[in-house]
Design a protein around this motif. Structure first.
Motif, PDB file in Angstrom:
ATOM      1  N   SER A   5       6.405  -2.152  -3.216  1.00 35.70           N
ATOM      2  CA  SER A   5       5.217  -1.456  -3.733  1.00 35.70           C
ATOM      3  C   SER A   5       3.932  -2.070  -3.187  1.00 35.70           C
ATOM      4  O   SER A   5       2.967  -1.355  -2.920  1.00 35.70           O
ATOM      5  CB  SER A   5       5.209  -1.427  -5.260  1.00 35.70           C
ATOM      6  OG  SER A   5       5.153  -2.731  -5.793  1.00 35.70           O
ATOM      7  N   ILE A   6       3.921  -3.385  -2.985  1.00 34.79           N
ATOM      8  CA  ILE A   6       2.763  -4.032  -2.375  1.00 34.79           C
ATOM      9  C   ILE A   6       2.557  -3.486  -0.966  1.00 34.79           C
ATOM     10  O   ILE A   6       1.437  -3.153  -0.566  1.00 34.79           O
ATOM     11  CB  ILE A   6       2.932  -5.567  -2.341  1.00 34.79           C
ATOM     12  CG1 ILE A   6       2.839  -6.141  -3.751  1.00 34.79           C
ATOM     13  CG2 ILE A   6       1.897  -6.220  -1.420  1.00 34.79           C
ATOM     14  CD1 ILE A   6       3.259  -7.597  -3.858  1.00 34.79           C
ATOM     15  N   GLU A   8       3.648  -0.590   0.261  1.00 34.49           N
ATOM     16  CA  GLU A   8       3.230   0.818   0.186  1.00 34.49           C
ATOM     17  C   GLU A   8       1.720   0.910   0.019  1.00 34.49           C
ATOM     18  O   GLU A   8       1.052   1.686   0.709  1.00 34.49           O
ATOM     19  CB  GLU A   8       3.935   1.529  -0.963  1.00 34.49           C
ATOM     20  CG  GLU A   8       5.387   1.818  -0.709  1.00 34.49           C
ATOM     21  CD  GLU A   8       6.110   2.404  -1.906  1.00 34.49           C
ATOM     22  OE1 GLU A   8       5.640   2.229  -3.065  1.00 34.49           O
ATOM     23  OE2 GLU A   8       7.166   3.023  -1.692  1.00 34.49           O
ATOM     24  N   ASN A   9       1.177   0.113  -0.895  1.00 34.18           N
ATOM     25  CA  ASN A   9      -0.272   0.101  -1.113  1.00 34.18           C
ATOM     26  C   ASN A   9      -1.018  -0.426   0.109  1.00 34.18           C
ATOM     27  O   ASN A   9      -2.085   0.073   0.461  1.00 34.18           O
ATOM     28  CB  ASN A   9      -0.630  -0.726  -2.349  1.00 34.18           C
ATOM     29  CG  ASN A   9      -0.211  -0.049  -3.627  1.00 34.18           C
ATOM     30  OD1 ASN A   9      -0.211   1.169  -3.725  1.00 34.18           O
ATOM     31  ND2 ASN A   9       0.176  -0.834  -4.609  1.00 34.18           N
ATOM     32  N   THR A  10      -0.461  -1.447   0.756  1.00 33.65           N
ATOM     33  CA  THR A  10      -1.085  -2.015   1.947  1.00 33.65           C
ATOM     34  C   THR A  10      -1.164  -0.990   3.065  1.00 33.65           C
ATOM     35  O   THR A  10      -2.211  -0.848   3.715  1.00 33.65           O
ATOM     36  CB  THR A  10      -0.302  -3.262   2.417  1.00 33.65           C
ATOM     37  OG1 THR A  10      -0.301  -4.228   1.372  1.00 33.65           O
ATOM     38  CG2 THR A  10      -0.910  -3.869   3.670  1.00 33.65           C
ATOM     39  N   ASN A  12      -1.202   2.221   2.720  1.00 36.58           N
ATOM     40  CA  ASN A  12      -2.205   3.214   2.311  1.00 36.58           C
ATOM     41  C   ASN A  12      -3.622   2.716   2.612  1.00 36.58           C
ATOM     42  O   ASN A  12      -4.464   3.472   3.114  1.00 36.58           O
ATOM     43  CB  ASN A  12      -2.076   3.542   0.825  1.00 36.58           C
ATOM     44  CG  ASN A  12      -0.859   4.379   0.519  1.00 36.58           C
ATOM     45  OD1 ASN A  12      -0.324   5.069   1.384  1.00 36.58           O
ATOM     46  ND2 ASN A  12      -0.401   4.326  -0.719  1.00 36.58           N
ATOM     47  N   ILE A  13      -3.887   1.452   2.314  1.00 36.66           N
ATOM     48  CA  ILE A  13      -5.202   0.861   2.596  1.00 36.66           C
ATOM     49  C   ILE A  13      -5.473   0.871   4.092  1.00 36.66           C
ATOM     50  O   ILE A  13      -6.558   1.266   4.535  1.00 36.66           O
ATOM     51  CB  ILE A  13      -5.286  -0.578   2.038  1.00 36.66           C
ATOM     52  CG1 ILE A  13      -5.311  -0.564   0.513  1.00 36.66           C
ATOM     53  CG2 ILE A  13      -6.501  -1.319   2.605  1.00 36.66           C
ATOM     54  CD1 ILE A  13      -5.072  -1.922  -0.126  1.00 36.66           C
ATOM     55  N   GLU A  16      -6.233   4.403   5.303  1.00 34.32           N
ATOM     56  CA  GLU A  16      -7.583   4.827   4.894  1.00 34.32           C
ATOM     57  C   GLU A  16      -8.657   4.167   5.754  1.00 34.32           C
ATOM     58  O   GLU A  16      -9.592   4.834   6.211  1.00 34.32           O
ATOM     59  CB  GLU A  16      -7.817   4.484   3.419  1.00 34.32           C
ATOM     60  CG  GLU A  16      -7.051   5.339   2.454  1.00 34.32           C
ATOM     61  CD  GLU A  16      -7.193   4.853   1.009  1.00 34.32           C
ATOM     62  OE1 GLU A  16      -8.140   4.084   0.711  1.00 34.32           O
ATOM     63  OE2 GLU A  16      -6.357   5.235   0.184  1.00 34.32           O
ATOM     64  N   TYR A 106      -4.325 -10.034   0.084  1.00 31.19           N
ATOM     65  CA  TYR A 106      -5.183  -8.963   0.581  1.00 31.19           C
ATOM     66  C   TYR A 106      -5.057  -8.787   2.088  1.00 31.19           C
ATOM     67  O   TYR A 106      -4.626  -9.687   2.808  1.00 31.19           O
ATOM     68  CB  TYR A 106      -6.644  -9.207   0.195  1.00 31.19           C
ATOM     69  CG  TYR A 106      -7.272 -10.467   0.738  1.00 31.19           C
ATOM     70  CD1 TYR A 106      -7.892 -10.492   1.986  1.00 31.19           C
ATOM     71  CD2 TYR A 106      -7.255 -11.642  -0.014  1.00 31.19           C
ATOM     72  CE1 TYR A 106      -8.473 -11.657   2.476  1.00 31.19           C
ATOM     73  CE2 TYR A 106      -7.836 -12.809   0.470  1.00 31.19           C
ATOM     74  CZ  TYR A 106      -8.456 -12.805   1.700  1.00 31.19           C
ATOM     75  OH  TYR A 106      -9.020 -13.953   2.179  1.00 31.19           O
TER      76      TYR A 106
END
Length: 113
Positions: A5-6, A8-10, A12-13, A16, A106
């Motif tokens: 999940s980390i 997946e979010n990474t 996405n970031i 973007e 991050y």
């Protein structure tokens, strides 16, 4: 395994930010992971290799920069390395709650064209 999940979010970031900066491909991604974050680097790399397929991050070099865990003693003011179980100042032996680093997680840099 929360690394999936980390990642997946990474991704996405990264997608973007690439869109915001008109990047057509990503060549290198660097993330920072603190020693106390609880994230396993090997699992994160595995997740990146699988989840980046078919995305703008596919084929990018994926680098992890480890951040040591440090604290500052509230009594004597020195900065020292800590771990999950030991946050005692090596000089005055007092417990420190002033954590300076170690919980980072991050995206640090994204390179591409």
């Amino acid at each position: 395994m929360h690394e999936v999940s980390i990642m997946e979010n990474t991704i996405n970031i990264i997608s973007e930010k690439a869109k915001e900066n008109n990047l057509k491909n990503i060549s290198k991604i660097t993330i920072k992971i603190g020693e106390l974050s609880g994230v396993m680097s090997d699992s994160l790399i595995f997740a990146f290799n699988n989840l980046s397929k078919g995305t703008i991050a596919e084929g990018a070099k994926f680098l992890i920069e480890k951040v040591d865990a440090t604290a500052m003693c509230d009594d004597c003011g020195i900065t020292f390395e800590i771990d999950h179980f030991n946050k005692l100042c090596p000089k005055c032996n007092k417990f420190s709650t002033n954590i300076l680093s170690g919980y980072e997680l991050y995206v640090n840099t994204i390179e591409g064209e």
